[in-house]
Design a protein around this motif. Structure first.
Motif, PDB file in Angstrom:
ATOM      1  N   THR A   1       0.842  -1.205   0.000  1.00 17.31           N
ATOM      2  CA  THR A   1       0.000   0.000   0.000  1.00 17.31           C
ATOM      3  C   THR A   1       0.874   1.250   0.000  1.00 17.31           C
ATOM      4  N   ILE A   2       1.902   1.249   0.831  1.00 18.02           N
ATOM      5  CA  ILE A   2       2.827   2.397   0.874  1.00 18.02           C
ATOM      6  C   ILE A   2       3.571   2.518  -0.459  1.00 18.02           C
ATOM      7  N   ALA A   3       4.042   1.395  -0.988  1.00 17.25           N
ATOM      8  CA  ALA A   3       4.778   1.423  -2.262  1.00 17.25           C
ATOM      9  C   ALA A   3       3.900   1.942  -3.388  1.00 17.25           C
TER      10      ALA A   3
ATOM     11  N   PRO B   1       2.678   3.687 -12.723  1.00 13.49           N
ATOM     12  CA  PRO B   1       3.097   3.322 -11.362  1.00 13.49           C
ATOM     13  C   PRO B   1       2.890   1.820 -11.169  1.00 13.49           C
ATOM     14  N   TYR B   2       3.872   1.041 -11.592  1.00 12.49           N
ATOM     15  CA  TYR B   2       3.702  -0.413 -11.642  1.00 12.49           C
ATOM     16  C   TYR B   2       3.592  -1.047 -10.254  1.00 12.49           C
ATOM     17  N   ALA B   3       3.970  -0.320  -9.201  1.00 15.85           N
ATOM     18  CA  ALA B   3       3.773  -0.853  -7.849  1.00 15.85           C
ATOM     19  C   ALA B   3       2.292  -1.132  -7.598  1.00 15.85           C
ATOM     20  N   VAL B   4       1.420  -0.389  -8.259  1.00 13.80           N
ATOM     21  CA  VAL B   4      -0.020  -0.634  -8.132  1.00 13.80           C
ATOM     22  C   VAL B   4      -0.346  -2.034  -8.666  1.00 13.80           C
TER      23      VAL B   4
ATOM     24  N   ILE C   1       2.574   6.169  -7.146  1.00 18.09           N
ATOM     25  CA  ILE C   1       1.586   7.042  -7.804  1.00 18.09           C
ATOM     26  C   ILE C   1       2.018   8.496  -7.654  1.00 18.09           C
ATOM     27  N   ARG C   2       2.439   8.865  -6.452  1.00 17.89           N
ATOM     28  CA  ARG C   2       2.780  10.254  -6.168  1.00 17.89           C
ATOM     29  C   ARG C   2       4.095  10.687  -6.809  1.00 17.89           C
TER      30      ARG C   2
END
Length: 174
Positions: free
Chosen positions: A17-19, A158-161, A24-25
């Motif tokens: 969630t943090i990543a 934002p591939y972490a999503v 995104i930001r």
């Protein structure tokens, strides 16, 4: 290891969630997040499974490094994404990781589709995807000269999503 699977859920959810929010930001995934998360996976593997648990964590990290490393080599994924995949592999092990990465690829495709529709660049993105495939077929396995993360005009997601969605999905499919 079923016990590790249960223990891994909450730390993985929190870290992802943090990543995802950070990616995104700022389009970055910070080391202050992934390094302790990776170390925690190794420690948890050892606590729940002893030497075999550590081996399971190390194998998860290695599989993530190999699979995500290919995308990094082709300049289609950033180092932060690769490190995040490795940290996830340390927590969930290689079998669940493969499921997570397949689900992440599907989530990433849907994210790219949504982004392309939102920014009205879907046609350009599809042309680029075709050009990437043709480049690999014709020129071999090497980074494309213009369609890569180093090109400022390349659409970056934002591939972490996608990693987060795929990983969390994997907890419910095993």
């Amino acid at each position: 290891n079923r016990e590790m699977h249960s223990i891994a859920f909450w730390p993985t959810l929190i870290a992802l969630t943090i990543a995802a929010a950070t990616d995104i930001r700022s389009r970055r995934i910070p080391n202050w997040l992934v390094v302790p998360f990776l170390a925690g996976g190794l420690i948890a593997g050892g606590v729940t499974g002893g030497p075999a648990g550590v081996a399971q964590s190390v194998t998860g990290i290695a599989v993530a490094a190999a699979l995500a490393g290919v995308l990094y080599y082709l300049r289609g994924m950033g180092m932060g994404d690769l490190k995040l995949c490795a940290a996830v592999g340390g927590w969930i092990g290689p079998a669940q990781l493969v499921n997570a990465l397949v689900a992440a690829a599907i989530a990433g495709g849907l994210l790219a589709l949504g982004c392309g529709l939102w920014t009205r660049s879907l046609g350009r993105q599809l042309d680029s995807a075709g050009e990437l495939v043709a480049g690999v077929v014709q020129g071999g396995f090497r980074p494309h000269p213009t369609i890569n993360l180093e090109n400022p005009s390349t659409v970056k997601l934002p591939y972490a999503v996608a990693i987060a969605v795929g990983t969390m999905f994997s907890f419910f499919t095993l």
